[in-house]
Scaffold this active site. Sequence first.
Site, mmCIF file in Angstrom:
data_model
loop_
_atom_site.group_PDB
_atom_site.id
_atom_site.type_symbol
_atom_site.label_atom_id
_atom_site.label_comp_id
_atom_site.label_asym_id
_atom_site.label_seq_id
_atom_site.Cartn_x
_atom_site.Cartn_y
_atom_site.Cartn_z
ATOM 1 C CG HIS A 151 -1.832 -1.176 1.307
ATOM 2 N ND1 HIS A 151 -1.401 -2.440 1.656
ATOM 3 C CD2 HIS A 151 -3.166 -1.277 1.069
ATOM 4 C CE1 HIS A 151 -2.432 -3.275 1.639
ATOM 5 N NE2 HIS A 151 -3.512 -2.593 1.289
ATOM 6 N N GLY A 173 -10.171 5.140 7.351
ATOM 7 C CA GLY A 173 -10.767 3.852 7.675
ATOM 8 C C GLY A 173 -10.816 3.589 9.162
ATOM 9 C CG ASN A 212 -6.020 9.861 2.130
ATOM 10 O OD1 ASN A 212 -7.157 9.432 1.930
ATOM 11 N ND2 ASN A 212 -5.033 9.076 2.553
ATOM 12 C CG HIS A 244 -5.883 2.099 -0.486
ATOM 13 N ND1 HIS A 244 -5.909 2.795 0.698
ATOM 14 C CD2 HIS A 244 -6.098 0.796 -0.162
ATOM 15 C CE1 HIS A 244 -6.132 1.958 1.690
ATOM 16 N NE2 HIS A 244 -6.255 0.734 1.200
ATOM 17 C CD GLU A 294 -20.406 -4.677 25.254
ATOM 18 O OE1 GLU A 294 -21.391 -4.788 26.014
ATOM 19 O OE2 GLU A 294 -20.383 -3.898 24.262
ATOM 20 C CG HIS A 351 -29.095 -11.077 27.086
ATOM 21 N ND1 HIS A 351 -29.756 -10.479 26.026
ATOM 22 C CD2 HIS A 351 -28.572 -10.055 27.816
ATOM 23 C CE1 HIS A 351 -29.661 -9.166 26.134
ATOM 24 N NE2 HIS A 351 -28.943 -8.881 27.206
#
Length: 662
Positions: free
Chosen positions: A28, A157, A186, A261, A409, A471
Amino acid sequence: MMESIQQQTINTIRALSIDMIEEANSGHPGLPMGAAPMAYTLWVNHLNFNPNHDKFINRDRFILSAGHGSALLYSLLHLSGSLSMEELKNFRQKDSKTPGHPELHHTQGVEVTTGPLGQGFAMGVGQAMAEAHLAAKYNQADYSVMDHYTYVLCSDGDLMEGVSHESASLAGHLGLEKLIVLYDSNDISLDGKLNKSFSEDIEGRFTAYGWDYIHVSDGNNIDEINRAIEQAKESDKPSLIEVKTIIGFGSPNLSGTNKIHGAPLGEEERQLTFEQYGMDSTEKFNVDDSVYEHFKETMIKRADDAESKWNEQIEQYAKDYPELYKEFMNGFNDEDLSKDLNIESYEAGHSKATRAYSGEVLQQISAQVPQLFGGAADLASSNKSLVNDETDFSKDNYAGRNIWFGVREFGMAAALNGMASHGGLRPYGATFFVFSDYLKAAFRLSSIMKLPVTYIFTHDSIAVGEDGPTHEPIEQLSALRAIPNANVIRPAEGKETIAAWKVAMESTDKPTALILTRQNVTTLDVDQQTVEEGVRKGAYVVKEAKDKATHIIFASGSEVNLAIDTADQLEQDGHHVQVVSVPDMAKFEQQDEAYKNEILQKDVKHRIVIEMGASIGWHRFVGIDGLLFTIDQFGMSANAKDVLEHYGFTTEQIVKQIKDRL
């Protein structure tokens, strides 16, 4: 002259990154080419870090959260002296020190494993929490033994991933002023223009979270970048510096597009790009000696000076505060923290939920292990994870040891990884077992990074009852057991819970998941030493057959009690039943064949498994003639007793089926 060497060094970083990717024909290049000026400015002007001394306790931490841009980090590590040119040429190749994404313990100078976007950002929050806590505990008026910054370089990202939202919210709430994030803004993502999927007001978002927001309009202006970092270091809040860059800067035909990229430039575009940089395109992996010298005289000299001053300080600190010094250093020595633990055992017949046993054990461990540091995702009262004699970790009290992670979490687990990778602490976090799905990506990174994080997962089965299928864990146990390099322990009762916690505290190279009940279980009539040896081996006999076994029952957790009751009933009809507790399936698989044969007794035909979870993994224990009392469907909402009866988890139902089938 100085301006010339600065630009020469930045272009060298870009060129090395391009050449690595061209050589590998994979990688990349866009991020390294665009973000090189900000990375250069940080490393050369601010970062107190010598990668050749990457265990220096008080170093600044640098996390490349956008791990796909690893060529940038490897270029920096090479120029600062810790990665050879040969390793750069072996980028992304087998057995190289330059894998596709940065890996902790694999490459000297890499702080954490990154690549799954957002997690590096979140681990940075954890590292900043660790720094704040250790500083509050051990710094004295005349000593700052813990005093460093945590820097993160993140991408669009990273900020799109949900875990960044969780973590940024927590960091702002806690006021982590020594956390500084450089955002490579960018406007391009892998698929195309960022505005196709992302149009947030970044300033509004982070300001609302309680961060300082700083904008750099020109990602090539190192003076502007430098001023922004200086401003962030003066803030009393965490800081996000949005640096507007051009992805693939310098490429005449590909810069500013998604085409650069995640793919090599190709030789023709490489030559054109080098011309834009004013560099000789006929030379590959070319670094002028002046660039090496520049890094040596700036970054390395500053880092070495800081380390020398700290070493002098810590030597005197050891004399003035010997107990604090010993405690502080023990946290960074990866010692077996369980060897001197004194935990009171439980008598046979004692009845309590394993979450309650765990809570009691936690109190005893916390009193003996000052490095223990953790909390829950807004479930401490249910998880029994609050330490009674400790205060809360907060913006006003970083010395507190009880962390309120909130309903975050994933953010919690990633922060725990940051704390563990930082060193000096033994972190733990707690939530309901079914919510392990929310954080499994971070648990997986705990395992990959070989970090001794302890996860407390309670409410481990359909016995949760009225809360219903959302649950009630079914597939979660199998999912965690499938992750390599992890202790996944489901203790049957109090003694096994003690043993499980000891395994967690012994661990130096893998995480531990404690899978705990909501409902009461009865403590076994087996001595503590036998139990501990059995838990460490993953499986052991908790009830011997009166004669040569005709049946073997394998079970884990609360179902061990059920298995023993079932065995007692079968024995009244003349059968000889052996019961085996299997608290850690993976650990059992690691034992030698002699021990496994002793436990499995493969000549016994009638083999039964009882576990309130998915059947995956158990078939090899029972063979084709065996009987599985497991669950391969979702649960239901009802009283726990009714749920257990509905799914056949009663002594009467199991005994009947065994008699009918076997």
